[in-house]
Design a protein around this motif. Structure first.
Motif, short mmCIF file in Angstrom:
data_model
loop_
_atom_site.label_atom_id
_atom_site.label_comp_id
_atom_site.label_asym_id
_atom_site.label_seq_id
_atom_site.Cartn_x
_atom_site.Cartn_y
_atom_site.Cartn_z
N THR A 131 0.84 -1.20 0.00
CA THR A 131 0.00 0.00 0.00
C THR A 131 0.87 1.25 0.00
OG1 THR A 131 -0.14 -0.09 2.41
CG2 THR A 131 -1.92 -1.14 1.16
N ALA A 132 0.28 2.36 -0.43
CA ALA A 132 1.01 3.63 -0.50
C ALA A 132 1.46 4.08 0.88
CB ALA A 132 0.13 4.69 -1.14
N THR A 133 2.64 4.68 0.93
CA THR A 133 3.15 5.21 2.20
C THR A 133 2.48 6.53 2.55
OG1 THR A 133 4.96 6.30 1.01
CG2 THR A 133 5.38 4.08 1.87
N SER A 134 2.07 7.28 1.53
CA SER A 134 1.39 8.55 1.75
C SER A 134 0.74 8.98 0.44
CB SER A 134 2.36 9.63 2.24
OG SER A 134 3.34 9.89 1.25
N ILE B 102 -7.75 15.07 -7.63
CA ILE B 102 -6.61 14.33 -8.21
C ILE B 102 -5.75 13.80 -7.07
CG2 ILE B 102 -4.65 14.40 -9.78
CD1 ILE B 102 -7.31 14.93 -11.14
N VAL B 103 -5.51 12.49 -7.09
CA VAL B 103 -4.71 11.84 -6.05
C VAL B 103 -3.30 11.58 -6.58
CG1 VAL B 103 -4.45 9.78 -4.61
CG2 VAL B 103 -6.71 10.77 -4.99
N THR B 104 -2.32 11.95 -5.80
CA THR B 104 -0.92 11.62 -6.09
C THR B 104 -0.39 10.81 -4.92
OG1 THR B 104 -0.63 13.66 -7.34
CG2 THR B 104 1.37 12.51 -6.65
N ALA B 105 -0.08 9.54 -5.18
CA ALA B 105 0.33 8.62 -4.11
C ALA B 105 1.81 8.27 -4.25
CB ALA B 105 -0.51 7.35 -4.14
N ARG B 106 2.47 8.19 -3.12
CA ARG B 106 3.86 7.75 -3.08
C ARG B 106 3.87 6.27 -2.72
NH1 ARG B 106 8.86 9.69 -3.22
NH2 ARG B 106 10.47 8.90 -1.84
N VAL B 107 4.40 5.45 -3.64
CA VAL B 107 4.29 3.99 -3.50
C VAL B 107 5.65 3.34 -3.70
CG1 VAL B 107 1.87 3.87 -4.23
CG2 VAL B 107 3.69 3.79 -5.95
N TYR B 108 5.77 2.11 -3.18
CA TYR B 108 6.95 1.30 -3.46
C TYR B 108 6.83 0.72 -4.86
CZ TYR B 108 8.11 1.38 1.53
OH TYR B 108 8.44 1.79 2.79
#
Length: 375
Positions: free
Chosen positions: A144-147, A198-204
């Motif tokens: 899951t996204a970290t933030s 608009i969603v911007t997600a930080r992911v692995y």
């Protein structure tokens, strides 16, 4: 002895000076100066009961929370020698959502002795609230996204909304960090106005951290809410659909690789079967998502489909191409070596035949045969 006394005197003097400087700094830090400002609505009318949060920008921490009076005015004392930023919003407890969206001063205000701070007026726009539930799962890593952050966008310009000092980014943003820490998943949008989120997600990713961006689907419509209204939005479905798109793209790229390899003469029946399995798994995952099943089983199925297409097929095709390239390099050398060997062999045979003929003539020419002796 006299020399030691001089050294002790110098040390004592230094200590006295340091203590004096420290006391002066402390005293300076305790000096206060007044700060004053006014909070207005979007029409310029004063807002009574608005919450004002003052941030000490020098140390990045909130130092005061006050409320406006009947004239929309707020007053407080702040420590000199610091820079300050001012935030404001208004929440009517009788409504489920935030009634006036947060705004922030466009500049920092420096506090100096004997000079009060007059903050420029802040205008707040009427607002409604969208609270996010669920999580953002990413197929490339299976995590899951970290933030993530949410940007409020004008559908006509497709750019972040600009209305007075309205803050247009939420969740992992300054609103959560500085204004109200309980708004960890809350997005505050202008009321009675169409907006997109608009969603911007930080992911692995597979090797490094990545960012993915997607627009929230509101049944094909823009978000339009009345003042003080509150809704919840489960972000899981749109996040899974984004991973579905990534998986489908990987499968399509896999088919492109297989068709290209086939056109070059490679036997790719096994790879075609693997891609068909990946497509079947992807459709199974799609059906589960439509049923709002975002559990481990759905994640495992989609992840397997993605890995078949993005890793298994790519590796196998590259392996074929590598073997073919190596063969193309080795075969000419092999043929050349074979030709040289055969030529040498035939040359040796001819040489042996010539030597044998010469030897035969030589033997015949020699008087090695003796006549029998007669008695």
């Amino acid at each position: 002895m006299k020399h030691n006394r001089v050294e002790l005197g110098v040390v004592a003097l230094a200590l006295v000076l340091l203590i004096g400087i420290a006391n002066g700094v402390q005293a300076f830090g305790q000096i206060k100066t007044p700060m004053e400002g006014v909070i207005l609505d979007e029409n310029g009318a004063p807002l009574k009961g608005a919450t004002v949060v003052v941030m000490d920008w020098t140390y990045t921490r909130p130092v005061a929370k006050v409320h406006t009076d009947e004239n929309g005015v707020y007053r407080l004392m702040v420590t000199v020698g610091r820079d300050y930023k001012v935030y404001a919003y208004k929440d009517d407890p009788s409504t489920p959502g935030i009634d006036y969206a947060p705004a922030a001063s466009s500049k920092l205000y420096s506090a100096v002795p004997e000079h009060g701070i007059k903050v420029d007026p802040l205008r707040l726009v009427r607002a409604a609230s969208v609270n996010f539930t669920g999580s953002i799962w990413y197929v490339k890593s299976g995590k899951t996204a970290t933030s993530f952050r949410v940007t409020v966008v004008d559908p006509e310009t497709e750019k972040p909304i600009r209305m007075f000092e309205y803050i247009n980014e939420y969740v992992s943003s300054e609103v959560t960090w500085f204004v109200n820490r309980s708004w960890k998943s809350l997005v505050i949008i202008p009321a009675n106005k169409p907006v997109d989120l608009i969603v911007t997600a930080r992911v692995y990713g597979e090797e490094t951290m990545e960012e993915i961006t997607f627009k929230l689907d509101n049944d094909g419509k823009h978000f339009v809410l009345g003042q003080g209204q509150y809704i919840e939005y489960d972000i899981s479905k749109i996040a899974f659909e984004t991973s579905l798109d990534i998986t489908e793209a990987a499968i399509n790229e896999g088919w492109d690789l297989v068709y290209k390899a086939q056109s070059l003469g490679f036997y790719v029946a096994a790879q075609q079967d693997e891609l068909k399995d990946a497509q079947r798994l992807m459709e199974e995952a799609r059906a589960r998502i439509e049923r709002l099943d975002f559990g481990v089983a759905t994640q495992t199925i989609m992840r397997k489909a993605y890995e078949i297409a993005s890793k298994g097929i790519v590796y196998e095709i590259k392996e074929m191409e590598s073997v073919a390239s190596l063969g193309a390099i080795i075969l000419p050398f092999f043929l050349a070596s074979f030709a040289v060997t055969m030529a040498f062999f035939f040359f040796e045979e001819d040489k042996k035949k010539n030597i044998f003929k010469v030897g035969e003539v030589f033997v015949k020419a020699m008087p090695w045969k003796r006549e029998p002796v007669t008695k």
